[in-house]
Every structure is written in structure tokens, then in C-alpha cells.
Design an enzyme around this catalytic site. Sequence first.
Site, PDB file in Angstrom:
ATOM      1  N   THR A 147       0.833  -1.201   0.000  1.00  0.00           N
ATOM      2  CA  THR A 147       0.000   0.000   0.000  1.00  0.00           C
ATOM      3  C   THR A 147       0.867   1.250   0.000  1.00  0.00           C
ATOM      4  OG1 THR A 147      -1.776  -1.119   1.203  1.00  0.00           O
ATOM      5  CG2 THR A 147      -1.736   1.282   1.325  1.00  0.00           C
ATOM      6  N   THR A 193      -8.228  53.160  -4.844  1.00  0.00           N
ATOM      7  CA  THR A 193      -7.390  52.502  -3.847  1.00  0.00           C
ATOM      8  C   THR A 193      -8.048  52.677  -2.495  1.00  0.00           C
ATOM      9  OG1 THR A 193      -6.033  54.485  -3.494  1.00  0.00           O
ATOM     10  CG2 THR A 193      -5.273  52.925  -5.168  1.00  0.00           C
ATOM     11  N   SER A 324     -33.810  37.038  -5.495  1.00  0.00           N
ATOM     12  CA  SER A 324     -34.516  37.142  -4.226  1.00  0.00           C
ATOM     13  C   SER A 324     -35.867  36.446  -4.317  1.00  0.00           C
ATOM     14  CB  SER A 324     -34.726  38.611  -3.846  1.00  0.00           C
ATOM     15  OG  SER A 324     -35.532  38.729  -2.687  1.00  0.00           O
ATOM     16  N   SER A 325     -36.273  35.874  -3.183  1.00  0.00           N
ATOM     17  CA  SER A 325     -37.593  35.263  -3.099  1.00  0.00           C
ATOM     18  C   SER A 325     -38.650  36.263  -2.651  1.00  0.00           C
ATOM     19  CB  SER A 325     -37.555  34.093  -2.113  1.00  0.00           C
ATOM     20  OG  SER A 325     -37.208  34.565  -0.817  1.00  0.00           O
TER      21      SER A 325
END
Length: 471
Positions: A147, A193, A324-325
Amino acid sequence: MLQSEAQSTRVERDYLGEVSIPADKLFGINSVRGAENLTVSPLTIAHYPAFVTAFAQCKLAAALANRDVAKLTAEQAAAIEQACRDLIAGKFTDSLIVDLLEGSGGTSTNMNFNEVIANRAAQIAGGAMGEYHVVHPNDHVNASQSTNDVYPSALKIATYALLAPLVDEVAALADVLDAKAAEFADVLHLGRTCLQDAQPMMLGQVFGGYAALSRRLASSLTEIRGQLLTLPLGGTAIGTGFGAPAQYREAVYRHLRTITGVEYAPPADPFDAMQNMDVFSRVSGELRTTAAALAKIASDLTILSSGPAGGLGEIRLPMVQAGSSIMPGKVNPVIPMAMIQIGFAVIGNDVSVANAVQYGQLEINHFEPIVTQRVFDSIMMLTNGVRAFRDRCIAQIEADVGANEAHVMRSMAVATALVPTLGYAQVSKLARRSVDDGRPLLELLEEQGLLDREEAAQLMRSVARPVFNRS
């Protein structure tokens, strides 16, 4: 027991007892014990076909090498070869039942492959499954191996294969970003920045920077991929090669190169190859760097597309699904958000890999399964994520030219551009007055006859040109 029930299972025995196994499955007693004791995740070793292929390629190369050195008969080697080729073709993977995250240091994984190959080879040779006198999982399929050398070899081979599509995806991303850089080359843009107005630039320059980053990422992934070509195969348990004939190592690599088409090679020091997995720290590190860098691009895109009415709204992302729900018409930057989330996951995976590499002990690292799962997971998330990011988002981005120019003209970037001609002190006074009066600086400049809007736009464009050439 009813006759039908008796025919539906077979019994295998070892020194720990006996186990009933479905008669139509190719796994054996060690596979069952590994699955019963070590299943902690929903993913088996069959989940990643590249890993199955890599393991079968190692077993195939070993069988042919063992035939060459007379450890297997030609008939045994031929049966094992066909069984391995069946696995490579995607057959019988329902018998690979051991958890990818098993905690036996890879032994359960190796034995699952050994038993499936042995039982399939027995079928091919005209024998019965579970009767291992024709082809034995340990004595024949696992001959000249352990192994400890097969598992990490298969891990490297699979990782090498999996990285190729990722490199291609990241390189293709760079091409799309380059195309956007050309498309937006003349769009005046406000550089920022610290999330504050800074200097004028072109929107194309923003995307050109992203393209250059992506090319570097692809190059770095290619470079680390090349470090996976050295395998511990042939080292057997600890690197001495004990258990394999002297001629075996040369033969197994020769056959492996032919099977894979890749120039895999033995290590300069077999003990180093068995003891250390540092290459996977580097592989995982490059995956983390790639994920984090692309997440930064994704974050930028969410900011630049924000609003659109109440944010910057300087670019328009493709509208791929409702956001979105409860809020009708809302569309969210779901693809960039997914890319950022992938970054979180890959960074977490990298922590696991670093710990596993660190905690290898003495002659081997027995935490290879967690490295396998986490590295494969990172590669696949990135490969799929980059493809979606490129095709479903970046390739369809549009610029709002008016919003970009308006933000530049209303900003103090105009003041920065005037410094070379009017001087810092005078421009500072004008800028301060602009802030105090709550009026755009350009409006004051036009009142004083210093600069009109068209002149300002030309000035902004001249300032945005780089003082160096991109190579």
C-alpha cells in the site's frame, strides 16, 4: 436458509472470522471490513474516475512487470491485465466500496482494488469469485507492491491527470479576460485605492491585469504539475524495495510509461519518496493561490457591478437567475459569489493538506487519504468553478460607458491629473473648495476657464496611458 438466499451471497473467511458478500459483487472480505469500520463520508474511492484509473494503471503495470520477472504466469498476468482494463474503462466501480476518506492509511483502498481485480481476473480465467487459488489479491495482484508505494503513486498519477483540465480552464479564462481588455480599451474608468477615488485609467487596463494574473496562475499550476512525475512505486513498504525482484522496478516503470503515455520515473532517493509528501503541500498551495486570486477578481466584479442604481454600476454582469424570493426583479452576482465561496473551501482544504503532510511519521505518511480527498476536491471545485465563471459571467460582461466616465469626471481624479500643469498647491485649494461647496471640481474649473469637460476627458485619457509598455 432458502436456496435463493444461499445463492445470493458467498462467504469469505480470514483469521478474524467470516463475512457474507453479495454474490454479484467483486469486492472481498477486506473491502467489507474497510467499509464497515471506516465509512465517514458519502464519497467512495469510485467517486473520482481519475483515481480509479490511476490505481488500475499501477496494478496493470505491476502485473506486466511481475510477468516479466516470472512472479506471475502469463495466464495470471493476462487475467489481471483485463481486469485492470475493465476498471479503466469504468466497469465494476460499484464494487469499489471503501470510503475515500478511510483511516487505514490507504490499506483498505489498496485491498479493495486488489480484491476487485482478483475476483474479476478469476471470472476471466474461468474460476469462481472468492476462490483465490487462480488469482490471489495479495499474492498475485499485490505482488512486488505494498500500500505504501502503490497508493501515493496512484495519488500522484491521478492528480497529474486532474490538473490538466484545470490548467486549460484557467488559460481559457485568461483568453476571455484579454478579449474583454480589448473590448473595454477605450472606456475611461476611475481607478480606486482603499475603496476611495484615486486616478483615471481605462477599464480595459483593469481586465488586462486580470488576464495577466490568470496566465501566471496557469503557468504556476503547470510548473507544479511537473513535480508529480516522480513516483515511489517500487519502494514497497519503506523504500528498501524488499519484496520485489531486482529487475522489477525498471520493468514496472517501463510498462507504466507505455500504459499512461507519461514519463513517470523513480525517485533519486526511495526513502525520501516514501517518507515525505511535501509536493502535495506545494500542489495544494498553488490551488489555494489560484482560488484566492480568482476570488479577488470575483469580489472586484461584485463591487464594480453593484447597485445598479444605488452602487457603482460601471459594469453589467449577465442576469442568470432571480436573486430574491421576496424582492421582485432583484438580480445578484451569483457566479462571482460562488467563485468567492470556492476560495473559502479551497483555503480550508489547504489547511487540512498542510496538517496531513506535517503529521506523516517516520518511514511513511499514513494520512494520504485526507490529502487525496482534499486535493481532488479543490481541483474539481476550481475546474468547474472557473468554467462557469468564464462562460456564464466574464464572457458576457458589458461596460456602462456613461457611468464610468461620469464617475471619473465627478471625482478628485481630475485634481491629480492637473497637478503637473497647475501645481499641487493651487489644485489642492480648488479641491478643498470643491469639497466645501459640495460641487464637482470640474464645475469649478469650467467656471474659472481652466478646463472644460472635453479637455478634462482628453486629459484623463492621457493620464491613463501607462508610462511603460505591457509585454
